[in-house]
Design an enzyme around this catalytic site. Structure first.
Site, PDB file in Angstrom:
ATOM      1  N   LYS A  85      64.349   3.817  68.912  1.00 59.51           N
ATOM      2  CA  LYS A  85      64.702   4.852  67.932  1.00 59.51           C
ATOM      3  C   LYS A  85      63.496   5.090  67.043  1.00 59.51           C
ATOM      4  CE  LYS A  85      68.262   5.601  64.350  1.00 59.51           C
ATOM      5  NZ  LYS A  85      69.472   4.995  63.740  1.00 59.51           N
ATOM      6  N   SER A 160      73.586   7.759  63.991  1.00 58.83           N
ATOM      7  CA  SER A 160      72.322   8.456  64.011  1.00 58.83           C
ATOM      8  C   SER A 160      71.444   8.100  65.209  1.00 58.83           C
ATOM      9  CB  SER A 160      71.552   8.157  62.720  1.00 58.83           C
ATOM     10  OG  SER A 160      71.246   6.776  62.645  1.00 58.83           O
ATOM     11  N   SER A 184      75.657   3.570  63.284  1.00 61.26           N
ATOM     12  CA  SER A 184      74.692   4.367  64.038  1.00 61.26           C
ATOM     13  C   SER A 184      74.322   3.844  65.411  1.00 61.26           C
ATOM     14  CB  SER A 184      73.415   4.538  63.230  1.00 61.26           C
ATOM     15  OG  SER A 184      73.582   5.620  62.366  1.00 61.26           O
TER      16      SER A 184
HETATM   17  N1  GLN Z   1      76.848   7.969  60.026  1.00 61.71           N
HETATM   18  C1  GLN Z   1      76.545   7.030  58.998  1.00 61.71           C
HETATM   19  C2  GLN Z   1      75.710   7.674  57.926  1.00 61.71           C
HETATM   20  O1  GLN Z   1      75.389   8.807  58.073  1.00 61.71           O
HETATM   21  C3  GLN Z   1      75.865   5.834  59.582  1.00 61.71           C
HETATM   22  C4  GLN Z   1      74.411   6.000  59.722  1.00 61.71           C
HETATM   23  C5  GLN Z   1      73.738   4.759  60.198  1.00 61.71           C
HETATM   24  O2  GLN Z   1      74.381   3.802  60.603  1.00 61.71           O
HETATM   25  N2  GLN Z   1      72.425   4.761  60.096  1.00 61.71           N
HETATM   26  O3  GLN Z   1      75.398   7.070  56.948  1.00 61.71           O
END
Ligand code: GLN
Length: 483
Positions: A85, A160, A184
């Site tokens: 990532k 994400s 994420s």
């Molecule tokens: N969807 C969650 C957020 O937007 C989790 C994001 C993540 O785990 N980096 O904060």
């Protein structure tokens, strides 16, 4: 092959063990393998999963590892081709966090997890698209465009770590590394039909991970199998003097989770989740079917109450935006990242650089986080949310005193359509309702691809376990997988 509208979902190898067997039988080499994945990456550019592939470098490393294999000097992970990532530092390589603000930035260090995996001869094949600074649940917040779900390209991948999940699902690399602050790794794994784990907070070093919300962030692998996830974790986990919250508790032999003898586990079902009106009916039924099979195999099920469920999303978004507003203050046009062209003065330089560099969601969170930390509101929001977090943690630990693992859906629905939730942040935030719990409590949780919905999309199920009990978590996930 999968349904019309999706990418071809041929998979060359299910597990790293299969790859290593093929290599030892001389049917495959690291070189041919890397060429195969590079070809697929370029064939599937429409998915937008990779921001960059390291073609020459990966092939060069493959040749070196092929030599080591011949000399019988190769590491445990020889044959593993990994995508990362684009939020993990890899020295000498671009690092953008999918943001314009870091568009010209090059990493000065290598994340500890990457160094450890490379020391065992994993090959890094490229950087993967994600939501900007890992903020998002659909990978539509990337400055470089959304990632498409390979199962159905009209759907989101989740976020994400959307590029990382899509890349594994479409076999553009054998496994990926993502980061998980509130789901994420697990939510995109669930949406794309792969395995994803968020380890216990502190189990894996965060050194070299761009910080979003430091008291939540963990790095985790996305894979085609539990076996590979455990093998990667076994190499990645452990104390790192460069990350002072990383735990010095000894790691375990995660990869031998199948050798845990016959154990009967008690799986907990959270009433508030199973009765939640937002939960897709087929996902609910899938859990009930799994529960039946688990019971037939001698495991027990316990229904538990978790009345704080309605507070997990607000609590998560207050605390993570607060931490993010502080973490992201370093991108000011001076120390890192994009610098505005013709500022009037210093303040204008900060303002303009940040205005130009950050996307809308990141700005929204910085403003929200700054607000909840500001004098006059700090106690009402930040302190209150910290107290709620403590209650959530305590209540969850009490439940885990009675059950071995909590079985939940990974997300309330299957992957939604691209564009469907982009205008309503609250609706988007609610897709994290089942995953943020583990990050608030600092506990490990894993998502497995459990079945296909009648709409053709993968349904992910999640198990959350006790702190530092990743091995048992893998075992429970395996039992759920085969139930
Ligand atoms: N969807 C969650 C957020 O937007 C989790 C994001 C993540 O785990 N980096 O904060």
């Amino acid at each position: 092959m999968n349904k019309v509208g999706g990418a071809d979902l041929i998979k060359r190898y299910q597990t790293l063990a299969d790859i290593q067997t093929a290599i030892s039988e001389k049917k495959e080499s690291c070189h041919t393998l890397v060429s195969y994945y590079l070809q697929r990456i370029h064939q599937h550019e429409e998915l937008n999963a990779f921001l960059e592939s390291f073609d020459e470098e990966a092939l060069r490393k493959a040749d070196q590892i092929d030599q080591k294999i011949q000399q019988k000097k190769a590491g445990k992970l020889a044959g593993l081709v990994l995508g990362i990532k684009d939020i993990l530092c890899y020295r000498g390589h671009s690092l953008t966090a999918s943001s314009h603000i870091l568009e010209t930035f090059t990493s000065l260090i290598t994340a500890t997890v990457i160094s450890k995996l490379e020391a065992e001869d994993a090959i890094i094949i490229g950087r993967q698209n994600c939501d900007e600074f890992a903020m998002g649940s659909s990978n539509e917040n990337s400055a470089f465009g959304a990632v498409k779900n390979p199962v159905d390209t009209t759907k989101v991948t989740g976020g994400s770590s959307g590029g990382s999940a899509a890349a594994v699902a479409a076999d553009l690399c054998h496994a990926s590394l993502g980061s998980d602050t509130g789901g994420s790794v697990r939510q995109p794994a669930g949406f794309c039909g792969v395995y994803g784990i968020k380890p216990t907070y502190g189990r894996v070093s965060r050194y070299g991970l761009i910080a979003y919300a430091s008291s939540f962030d963990q790095i985790g692998p996305l894979t085609h199998s539990l076996e590979d996830s455990a093998r990667i974790m076994e190499v990645m986990a452990g104390h790192d003097p460069q990350d002072n919250i990383s735990s010095s508790q000894p790691t375990d032999t995660y990869s031998s989770f199948q050798e845990i003898g016959h154990t009967s586990y008690c799986f907990g079902l959270i009433k508030e989740i199973m009765e939640s009106p937002g939960l897709d009916e087929e996902i609910r039924q899938l859990i009930m079917r799994k529960v039946d099979s688990l019971q037939q195999a001698g495991h027990t099920i316990k229904w538990v109450d978790f009345p704080l469920m309605e507070y997990v999303v607000p609590c998560y978004y207050i605390l993570t935006t607060a931490e993010a507003s502080s973490n992201l203050s370093r991108y000011d046009g001076i120390r890192y990242g994009h610098r505005a062209d013709k500022p009037a003065d210093l303040l204008d330089l900060y303002k303009q650089s940040r205005t130009e560099g950050f996307g809308d969601e990141v700005k929204r969170r910085i403003m929200l986080g700054t607000f909840v930390l500001s004098a006059g509101y700090y106690d009402a929001y930040y302190t209150k949310a910290m107290k709620v977090r403590r209650l959530i943690k305590d209540q969850t630990l009490a439940i885990l005193g009675e059950v071995d693992g909590l079985l939940t859906p990974t997300a309330p629905t299957t992957a939604f359509s691209l564009g469907e939730k982009t205008t309503d942040p609250i609706e988007m935030y609610l897709t994290d309702i089942f995953t943020v719990h583990a990050n608030l409590a600092g506990l490990p949780a894993i998502s497995i691809p459990a079945a296909t919905h009648s709409n053709g999309l993968p349904m992910g199920l999640q198990i959350m376990g006790s702190a530092f009990e990743e091995k048992a978590l893998y075992h429970m996930a395996h039992l759920l997988d085969t139930a």
